[in-house]
Design a protein around this motif. Sequence first.
Motif, PDB file in Angstrom:
ATOM      1  N   GLN A 191      42.211  35.078  39.791  1.00  0.00           N
ATOM      2  CA  GLN A 191      41.117  34.256  39.609  1.00  0.00           C
ATOM      3  C   GLN A 191      40.546  33.364  40.299  1.00  0.00           C
ATOM      4  O   GLN A 191      41.571  32.542  40.555  1.00  0.00           O
ATOM      5  CB  GLN A 191      40.865  34.202  37.993  1.00  0.00           C
ATOM      6  CG  GLN A 191      40.925  35.066  37.004  1.00  0.00           C
ATOM      7  CD  GLN A 191      41.816  34.683  35.778  1.00  0.00           C
ATOM      8  OE1 GLN A 191      43.120  34.210  36.212  1.00  0.00           O
ATOM      9  NE2 GLN A 191      41.542  34.818  34.647  1.00  0.00           N
TER      10      GLN A 191
ATOM     11  N   THR B  34      36.255  40.560  33.691  1.00  0.00           N
ATOM     12  CA  THR B  34      35.897  41.068  32.482  1.00  0.00           C
ATOM     13  C   THR B  34      35.480  42.457  32.600  1.00  0.00           C
ATOM     14  O   THR B  34      35.388  43.276  31.483  1.00  0.00           O
ATOM     15  CB  THR B  34      34.734  40.171  31.970  1.00  0.00           C
ATOM     16  OG1 THR B  34      35.152  38.682  31.778  1.00  0.00           O
ATOM     17  CG2 THR B  34      33.968  40.637  30.725  1.00  0.00           C
TER      18      THR B  34
ATOM     19  N   LEU C  40      46.587  36.776  36.222  1.00  0.00           N
ATOM     20  CA  LEU C  40      45.651  36.307  35.509  1.00  0.00           C
ATOM     21  C   LEU C  40      46.041  35.126  34.686  1.00  0.00           C
ATOM     22  O   LEU C  40      47.128  35.289  33.897  1.00  0.00           O
ATOM     23  CB  LEU C  40      44.852  37.424  34.791  1.00  0.00           C
ATOM     24  CG  LEU C  40      44.485  38.586  35.569  1.00  0.00           C
ATOM     25  CD1 LEU C  40      43.826  39.672  34.549  1.00  0.00           C
ATOM     26  CD2 LEU C  40      43.041  38.046  36.519  1.00  0.00           C
TER      27      LEU C  40
ATOM     28  N   PHE D  65      40.149  36.196  27.980  1.00  0.00           N
ATOM     29  CA  PHE D  65      39.845  37.572  28.445  1.00  0.00           C
ATOM     30  C   PHE D  65      40.866  38.688  27.772  1.00  0.00           C
ATOM     31  O   PHE D  65      42.029  38.218  27.268  1.00  0.00           O
ATOM     32  CB  PHE D  65      40.565  37.575  30.088  1.00  0.00           C
ATOM     33  CG  PHE D  65      40.052  36.818  31.136  1.00  0.00           C
ATOM     34  CD1 PHE D  65      38.847  37.285  31.670  1.00  0.00           C
ATOM     35  CD2 PHE D  65      40.084  35.395  31.201  1.00  0.00           C
ATOM     36  CE1 PHE D  65      37.951  36.404  32.453  1.00  0.00           C
ATOM     37  CE2 PHE D  65      39.398  34.575  32.154  1.00  0.00           C
ATOM     38  CZ  PHE D  65      38.178  35.109  32.664  1.00  0.00           C
TER      39      PHE D  65
ATOM     40  N   GLU E  39      38.745  31.017  39.495  1.00  0.00           N
ATOM     41  CA  GLU E  39      38.877  29.984  38.404  1.00  0.00           C
ATOM     42  C   GLU E  39      40.205  29.542  37.849  1.00  0.00           C
ATOM     43  O   GLU E  39      40.418  29.075  36.918  1.00  0.00           O
ATOM     44  CB  GLU E  39      37.746  30.152  37.179  1.00  0.00           C
ATOM     45  CG  GLU E  39      36.449  29.797  37.849  1.00  0.00           C
ATOM     46  CD  GLU E  39      36.263  28.393  37.487  1.00  0.00           C
ATOM     47  OE1 GLU E  39      36.307  27.845  36.512  1.00  0.00           O
ATOM     48  OE2 GLU E  39      35.568  27.638  38.367  1.00  0.00           O
ATOM     49  N   ASN E  40      41.526  30.474  38.403  1.00  0.00           N
ATOM     50  CA  ASN E  40      42.538  30.222  37.983  1.00  0.00           C
ATOM     51  C   ASN E  40      43.117  28.856  38.163  1.00  0.00           C
ATOM     52  O   ASN E  40      42.759  28.341  39.184  1.00  0.00           O
ATOM     53  CB  ASN E  40      43.685  31.225  38.816  1.00  0.00           C
ATOM     54  CG  ASN E  40      44.975  31.414  37.826  1.00  0.00           C
ATOM     55  OD1 ASN E  40      45.370  30.520  37.014  1.00  0.00           O
ATOM     56  ND2 ASN E  40      45.579  32.320  38.275  1.00  0.00           N
TER      57      ASN E  40
ATOM     58  N   ASN F  83      40.563  30.701  30.504  1.00  0.00           N
ATOM     59  CA  ASN F  83      40.204  29.805  31.632  1.00  0.00           C
ATOM     60  C   ASN F  83      40.305  28.472  31.230  1.00  0.00           C
ATOM     61  O   ASN F  83      39.899  27.697  30.492  1.00  0.00           O
ATOM     62  CB  ASN F  83      38.825  30.148  32.041  1.00  0.00           C
ATOM     63  CG  ASN F  83      38.059  29.493  33.391  1.00  0.00           C
ATOM     64  OD1 ASN F  83      38.289  28.247  33.244  1.00  0.00           O
ATOM     65  ND2 ASN F  83      37.608  30.306  34.330  1.00  0.00           N
TER      66      ASN F  83
ATOM     67  N   ASP G 200      36.049  36.585  40.926  1.00  0.00           N
ATOM     68  CA  ASP G 200      35.114  35.965  39.813  1.00  0.00           C
ATOM     69  C   ASP G 200      35.529  36.410  38.309  1.00  0.00           C
ATOM     70  O   ASP G 200      35.933  37.476  38.196  1.00  0.00           O
ATOM     71  CB  ASP G 200      33.841  36.076  40.142  1.00  0.00           C
ATOM     72  CG  ASP G 200      33.497  35.233  41.499  1.00  0.00           C
ATOM     73  OD1 ASP G 200      33.949  34.427  41.746  1.00  0.00           O
ATOM     74  OD2 ASP G 200      32.295  35.753  41.998  1.00  0.00           O
ATOM     75  N   ASP G 201      35.596  35.586  37.567  1.00  0.00           N
ATOM     76  CA  ASP G 201      35.833  35.781  36.023  1.00  0.00           C
ATOM     77  C   ASP G 201      35.017  37.186  35.511  1.00  0.00           C
ATOM     78  O   ASP G 201      35.140  37.953  35.039  1.00  0.00           O
ATOM     79  CB  ASP G 201      35.269  34.587  35.142  1.00  0.00           C
ATOM     80  CG  ASP G 201      36.464  33.658  34.961  1.00  0.00           C
ATOM     81  OD1 ASP G 201      37.242  33.963  35.808  1.00  0.00           O
ATOM     82  OD2 ASP G 201      36.200  32.557  34.368  1.00  0.00           O
TER      83      ASP G 201
ATOM     84  N   ARG H 185      37.162  30.309  28.474  1.00  0.00           N
ATOM     85  CA  ARG H 185      36.992  31.813  28.351  1.00  0.00           C
ATOM     86  C   ARG H 185      38.065  32.715  28.147  1.00  0.00           C
ATOM     87  O   ARG H 185      39.056  32.270  28.909  1.00  0.00           O
ATOM     88  CB  ARG H 185      36.188  32.595  29.715  1.00  0.00           C
ATOM     89  CG  ARG H 185      36.027  33.729  29.392  1.00  0.00           C
ATOM     90  CD  ARG H 185      35.262  34.589  30.720  1.00  0.00           C
ATOM     91  NE  ARG H 185      33.891  34.098  30.529  1.00  0.00           N
ATOM     92  CZ  ARG H 185      32.956  34.834  29.552  1.00  0.00           C
ATOM     93  NH1 ARG H 185      33.536  35.817  29.172  1.00  0.00           N
ATOM     94  NH2 ARG H 185      31.830  34.564  29.487  1.00  0.00           N
TER      95      ARG H 185
END
Length: 427
Positions: free
Chosen positions: A133, A166, A182, A193, A135-136, A186, A161-162, A191
């Motif tokens: 990610q 998803t 992953l 998953f 955003e990892n 987040n 991207d997230d 968020r």
Amino acid sequence: MMISERSATLDRTACERLDRDDPLRSFKDEFVLPPNTIYLDGNSLGAQTKGAANRAQEVIADEWGTGLIRSWNTAGWFDLPTTLGDKVAGLVGGGAGNTVVTDTTSINLFKAASAALKMQATDAPERRVILTQRENFPSDIYMLQGLAEQLGDDYEVRLVDDAEVTAGFPNTMTAEVALVVLTHVNYRTGRLFDMSSTTSAIHAGGAMVIWDLCHSAGALEIDLAGSGADMAVGCTYKFLNGGPGSPAFIWVAEALHNRATQPLSGWWSHAKQFDMSPEYAPAEGIRRYLTGTHSAISMSVAEVGLNTFGRADMAQVRAKSLALSDLFIDLVEARLSAHPVEVITPREHEHRGSQVSISHPEGFAIMSALIERGIIGDYREPSILRFGLTPLYIGFTDVWDTVEALRDILDNRTWDAPEHKLRSAVT
């Protein structure tokens, strides 16, 4: 436990009633919490358990001071990685014998990713891409980039991207992808998953998956084995309350234990450690993911936090977490609506971890003003105030008081003072 009405109908008295009816309320007495403090940063560093100091003193004074080197046998120091590993496994659905507590999350990720790529190099040598990610948590990305650089031969890390995760990787799961790493929750937005469906999508695309559980272990129910995951890593110092810098863990599906060796082949992962052979032979099973000598002191302190969770019902923990975050989100929307505040944590329970994150252009200064009042959360770029909701020691009244303090800070602009603009090394 769940709050069905919007918070406009709630008041502090209603929150006090929820706290009195809380089946987990007695656990708060097991933690050291300073007076006049609301601690909402357990998603970064968990509070100290009341038994931690005594356990550290016991290890130092008795096991080390009197037992000396004998304590590797007599006090069980030698088996701490697997003893604690099984306790972690009970919280993440990992099954006995598949987890060790050792090293740091970053080091364990390096070991797990290296082993996974080695397996893929045998089974599908054309696959040389690692997905993770965008955003990892940055450390995970850095470790993967460093590993790809060391491996050379066209290995590369690609960020997604997230929304792509998803959706099940419709655009990025190509025949080049060997591994997906992953973070389960987040760290910025909270968020969550779906582990089972996401793992299935990755496997359908021919890749392996490693889950980072740092922001979910101890906060919600996890089923690593049931989801079909390949490997997982995580820490013990956040929701599991193991202490600052306490050791991390690595989980490997049983079917994969002996398929590959990890690159940090220290003597603790040797099949016959005390033969002192100059030739390396990996241990069978999960012990091959150990590296060097562990700290008996920090491991023993971390065990206190794990034992506390061993007495908690994780279904109740998750139910309270969701109820707390429901309340937090409702109150922010109802009572801070006059200000440029945005809740960025998902409303849907199936997509929410155990934190609420809100954004405001002056987020750093607002958090500084809040901490000055004894309400401790933290700040992450860009403009995000994070509030970790640790159900074992946070109550509904704490949430009410936090939002009321935020309202006062925003209404009166108390954040707009020079001392709240100064940044320390850690935010």
